[in-house]
Design an enzyme around this catalytic site. Structure first.
Site, PDB file in Angstrom:
ATOM      1  N   GLU A 152      -9.257  -1.533   5.203  1.00 36.05           N
ATOM      2  CA  GLU A 152      -8.246  -1.642   5.963  1.00 36.05           C
ATOM      3  C   GLU A 152      -8.558  -1.901   7.530  1.00 36.05           C
ATOM      4  OE1 GLU A 152      -5.228   1.175   5.734  1.00 36.05           O
ATOM      5  OE2 GLU A 152      -3.654   0.035   6.721  1.00 36.05           O
TER       6      GLU A 152
ATOM      7  N   GLN B  99       0.657  -1.209   0.023  1.00 38.50           N
ATOM      8  CA  GLN B  99       0.093   0.024  -0.017  1.00 38.50           C
ATOM      9  C   GLN B  99       0.815   1.215   0.156  1.00 38.50           C
ATOM     10  OE1 GLN B  99      -1.946   0.505   3.543  1.00 38.50           O
ATOM     11  NE2 GLN B  99      -3.671   1.968   3.024  1.00 38.50           N
ATOM     12  N   GLY B 100       0.877   2.101  -1.063  1.00 34.78           N
ATOM     13  CA  GLY B 100       1.583   3.190  -1.341  1.00 34.78           C
ATOM     14  C   GLY B 100       0.968   4.413  -0.969  1.00 34.78           C
ATOM     15  N   TYR B 101       0.400   4.520   0.461  1.00 33.47           N
ATOM     16  CA  TYR B 101      -0.295   5.801   0.752  1.00 33.47           C
ATOM     17  C   TYR B 101       0.579   7.041   1.452  1.00 33.47           C
ATOM     18  CZ  TYR B 101      -5.074   4.129  -0.005  1.00 33.47           C
ATOM     19  OH  TYR B 101      -6.366   3.487  -0.505  1.00 33.47           O
ATOM     20  N   SER B 102       1.232   6.613   2.743  1.00 30.86           N
ATOM     21  CA  SER B 102       1.849   7.462   3.486  1.00 30.86           C
ATOM     22  C   SER B 102       3.063   8.115   2.861  1.00 30.86           C
ATOM     23  CB  SER B 102       2.397   6.661   4.700  1.00 30.86           C
ATOM     24  OG  SER B 102       1.182   6.164   5.359  1.00 30.86           O
TER      25      SER B 102
HETATM   26  C1  LIG Z   1       3.247  -1.002  11.616  1.00 30.48           C
HETATM   27  C2  LIG Z   1       2.992   0.056  10.508  1.00 30.48           C
HETATM   28  C3  LIG Z   1       2.658  -0.296   9.139  1.00 30.48           C
HETATM   29  C4  LIG Z   1       2.298   0.682   8.185  1.00 30.48           C
HETATM   30  N1  LIG Z   1       2.235   0.231   6.840  1.00 30.48           N
HETATM   31  C5  LIG Z   1       1.904   1.343   5.955  1.00 30.48           C
HETATM   32  C6  LIG Z   1       1.755   0.639   4.689  1.00 30.48           C
HETATM   33  O1  LIG Z   1       1.807  -0.388   4.280  1.00 30.48           O
HETATM   34  N2  LIG Z   1       1.353   1.706   3.906  1.00 30.48           N
HETATM   35  C7  LIG Z   1       1.208   3.014   4.120  1.00 30.48           C
HETATM   36  O2  LIG Z   1       0.967   3.805   3.363  1.00 30.48           O
HETATM   37  N3  LIG Z   1       1.377   3.443   5.289  1.00 30.48           N
HETATM   38  C8  LIG Z   1       1.801   2.564   6.430  1.00 30.48           C
HETATM   39  N4  LIG Z   1       1.820   2.928   7.818  1.00 30.48           N
HETATM   40  C9  LIG Z   1       1.989   4.548   7.971  1.00 30.48           C
HETATM   41  C10 LIG Z   1       0.669   4.902   8.769  1.00 30.48           C
HETATM   42  O3  LIG Z   1      -0.369   4.887   7.860  1.00 30.48           O
HETATM   43  C11 LIG Z   1       1.097   6.296   9.350  1.00 30.48           C
HETATM   44  O4  LIG Z   1       2.146   5.988  10.300  1.00 30.48           O
HETATM   45  C12 LIG Z   1      -0.315   6.882  10.141  1.00 30.48           C
HETATM   46  O5  LIG Z   1      -1.148   7.216   9.119  1.00 30.48           O
HETATM   47  C13 LIG Z   1       0.345   7.997  10.654  1.00 30.48           C
HETATM   48  O6  LIG Z   1       0.885   8.936   9.974  1.00 30.48           O
HETATM   49  P1  LIG Z   1       2.420   9.700  10.584  1.00 30.48           P
HETATM   50  O7  LIG Z   1       3.316   8.238  10.939  1.00 30.48           O
HETATM   51  O8  LIG Z   1       2.811  10.440   9.428  1.00 30.48           O
HETATM   52  O9  LIG Z   1       2.113  10.436  11.978  1.00 30.48           O
HETATM   53  P2  LIG Z   1       1.544  11.952  12.021  1.00 30.48           P
HETATM   54  O10 LIG Z   1       0.241  11.862  11.112  1.00 30.48           O
HETATM   55  O11 LIG Z   1       2.572  12.721  11.835  1.00 30.48           O
HETATM   56  O12 LIG Z   1       0.691  11.828  13.480  1.00 30.48           O
HETATM   57  C14 LIG Z   1       1.796  12.090  14.505  1.00 30.48           C
HETATM   58  C15 LIG Z   1       0.787  12.352  15.782  1.00 30.48           C
HETATM   59  O13 LIG Z   1      -0.019  13.258  15.658  1.00 30.48           O
HETATM   60  C16 LIG Z   1      -1.294  12.951  16.109  1.00 30.48           C
HETATM   61  N5  LIG Z   1      -2.296  13.820  14.932  1.00 30.48           N
HETATM   62  C17 LIG Z   1      -2.180  14.048  13.699  1.00 30.48           C
HETATM   63  N6  LIG Z   1      -3.068  14.622  13.183  1.00 30.48           N
HETATM   64  C18 LIG Z   1      -4.044  14.625  14.055  1.00 30.48           C
HETATM   65  C19 LIG Z   1      -5.337  15.246  14.286  1.00 30.48           C
HETATM   66  N7  LIG Z   1      -5.937  15.728  13.293  1.00 30.48           N
HETATM   67  N8  LIG Z   1      -6.259  15.356  15.334  1.00 30.48           N
HETATM   68  C20 LIG Z   1      -5.367  14.618  16.569  1.00 30.48           C
HETATM   69  N9  LIG Z   1      -3.977  14.105  16.383  1.00 30.48           N
HETATM   70  C21 LIG Z   1      -3.448  14.305  15.381  1.00 30.48           C
HETATM   71  C22 LIG Z   1      -1.314  11.479  15.453  1.00 30.48           C
HETATM   72  O14 LIG Z   1      -2.414  10.850  15.999  1.00 30.48           O
HETATM   73  C23 LIG Z   1       0.116  11.073  15.956  1.00 30.48           C
HETATM   74  O15 LIG Z   1       0.072  10.530  17.344  1.00 30.48           O
HETATM   75  C24 LIG Z   1       2.344   1.897   8.490  1.00 30.48           C
HETATM   76  C25 LIG Z   1       2.753   2.228  10.078  1.00 30.48           C
HETATM   77  C26 LIG Z   1       3.014   1.454  10.796  1.00 30.48           C
HETATM   78  C27 LIG Z   1       3.088   1.724  12.257  1.00 30.48           C
END
Ligand SMILES: Cc1cc2nc3c(=O)[nH]c(=O)nc-3n(C[C@H](O)[C@H](O)[C@H](O)COP(=O)(O)OP(=O)(O)OC[C@H]3O[C@@H](n4cnc5c(N)ncnc54)[C@H](O)[C@@H]3O)c2cc1C
Length: 394
Positions: free
Chosen positions: A247, A129-132
């Site tokens: 998901e 999944q290429g989202y983040s």
């Molecule tokens: C084990 C694992 C597997 C993953 N696999 C994939 C994958 O296969 N493909 C993919 O695309 N991504 C993947 N991810 C990424 C995952 O989707 C992101 O880590 C997640 O969406 C959070 O984004 P971020 O890490 O950029 O944190 P940020 O968005 O920077 O968040 C940092 C903190 O701020 C808080 N926060 C942010 N915005 C808000 C808001 N509006 N209100 C309240 N709090 C907020 C968050 O809750 C968090 O605590 C994976 C992550 C993990 C841990």
């Protein structure tokens, strides 16, 4: 709500249990269902998914014309429960089966379904999944990976991160920016990228569990045929959200949480603390009772979801509630196990005195990631409060 099973459903459960008993590969038991850091296991896990598919137990809810068996949710739940109870390995092609497959059924063309679905089911092709992206996680719609349409091809440049399983995936379902000037949700498209395309670099990231389950993925002038676009051009946000709902359901497995809690109870009864079983310590008993109440509440919430689904009611925010509750509970259960074991909890997997084959410290670390992946707990709370409870946005 009717909590009993019909005679037919009980018979189906017996049939599934018998098949699993005869077919689950012992050496692969307990594999984590979402990420597979160990590349040596990929082949045997692919073979396992294929066997499970041939027995009719993969994607049972998909319509028959797409390779499923049009099974109802109760049958699907029975199979999931039995697989978990037998500690069967997770599906290596889970993201295909649970995320991109249902999305293609909903938004793909007939040609796309015919091309991709059969190989998703048999694990012949594995998906990631290429989202983040760096800087675009919770605020996913701010993503910057660019796709320029030149003739019949997209030229893609940018970077994805935390991409689970990209190190061995054959395909990626990917969100790209196709209009930099449109409002951020309206300039995104959903494309399928062949991971063998020239210009893709995958760099594994080692997690605190020691596994390298996820990766950075870089795109430099990667060419993707226009026919790999899913849904409308610039309307990828709609498609992306349907994948996200699938998901959340996938990550919020309440059976797995119930099973983990049973494991914790066994540990409390067998592990000695201050010369007696940990389960006799009055403070630990309180903590166990607190967790048990949460597990039971979650279980009945899942039954309510099942009932709604049987009666054809829309799922609403249930996937978010399940994801929030079960992933946090999993981590709290593992945290109590670590506390009970004291310094034994820090022993590595191969250590002589390790307890429960060292699963607890791994669970403790891995489950923390699942609270973040697929939308963090805070994001799920936002969804529940705004879309479920009707609270104002701020
Ligand atoms: C084990 C694992 C597997 C993953 N696999 C994939 C994958 O296969 N493909 C993919 O695309 N991504 C993947 N991810 C990424 C995952 O989707 C992101 O880590 C997640 O969406 C959070 O984004 P971020 O890490 O950029 O944190 P940020 O968005 O920077 O968040 C940092 C903190 O701020 C808080 N926060 C942010 N915005 C808000 C808001 N509006 N209100 C309240 N709090 C907020 C968050 O809750 C968090 O605590 C994976 C992550 C993990 C841990």
């Amino acid at each position: 709500m009717d909590l009993s099973y019909t005679a037919e459903q009980e018979a189906f459960r017996r049939e599934v249990r018998r098949w699993i008993k005869e077919n689950v590969p012992k050496k692969d038991r307990d594999a984590q269902p979402m990420e597979f850091g160990d590349p040596q296991r990929v082949q045997s896990l692919k073979a396992w998914q294929r066997r499970l598919y041939e027995a009719g137990y993969v994607a049972m809810g998909w319509p028959r014309e797409h390779g499923g068996r049009g099974a109802d949710v109760v049958q699907q739940t029975i199979v999931n429960e039995e697989l978990l109870l037998a500690r069967a390995p997770g599906l290596i092609g889970l993201m295909g089966v649970q995320m991109v497959g249902p999305t293609l059924i909903q938004h793909g063309s007939e040609e796309q379904r015919r091309r991709y679905l059969p190989k998703i089911l048999t694990a012949q092709e594995i998906w990631c999944q290429g989202y983040s992206e760096p800087g675009s996680g919770s605020d996913l719609a701010s993503l910057k990976t660019r796709a320029e349409l030149v003739g019949d091809e997209f030229i893609i440049n940018g970077q994805k991160v935390w991409t689970s399983n990209a190190q061995f995936a054959d395909w990626m379902f990917c969100l790209v920016r196709t209009d930099a000037n449109a409002p951020k949700h309206k300039g995104i498209s959903y494309v399928l990228i062949d991971m063998k395309s020239p210009g893709i670099t995958v760099r594994p990231l080692v997690q605190m569990t020691g596994d390298a389950g996820f990766n950075e993925v870089f795109f430099e002038d990667v060419r993707v045929p226009r026919q790999n676009l899913i849904g409308e051009f610039n309307q990828g946000w709609l498609v992306a959200n349907s994948t996200l709902a699938h998901e959340r359901n996938m990550l919020g497995s309440t059976t797995r949480t119930q099973q983990m809690f049973q494991g914790l109870l066994r540990l409390a009864q067998s592990h000695q603390r201050y010369g007696r079983p940990a389960s006799e310590d009055p403070i630990l008993r309180q903590r166990l009772a607190d967790l048990m109440i949460r597990v039971e509440a979650m279980k009945y919430h899942a039954f309510r979801q099942l009932t709604d689904s049987i009666r054809g009611r829309p799922p609403g925010i249930y996937a978010s509630v399940n994801k929030l509750v079960s992933t946090e509970l999993n981590h709290d259960i593992a945290a109590l196990a670590m506390e009970m074991m004291g310094s034994y909890g820090t022993l590595a997997r191969r250590s002589q005195r390790v307890i429960d084959r060292g699963v607890w410290p791994i669970e403790f670390m891995f489950t923390l990631g699942l609270i973040i992946g697929g939308g963090t707990s805070q994001i799920q709370k936002n969804i529940i409060s705004e879309r479920g409870l009707g609270l104002p946005r701020h």
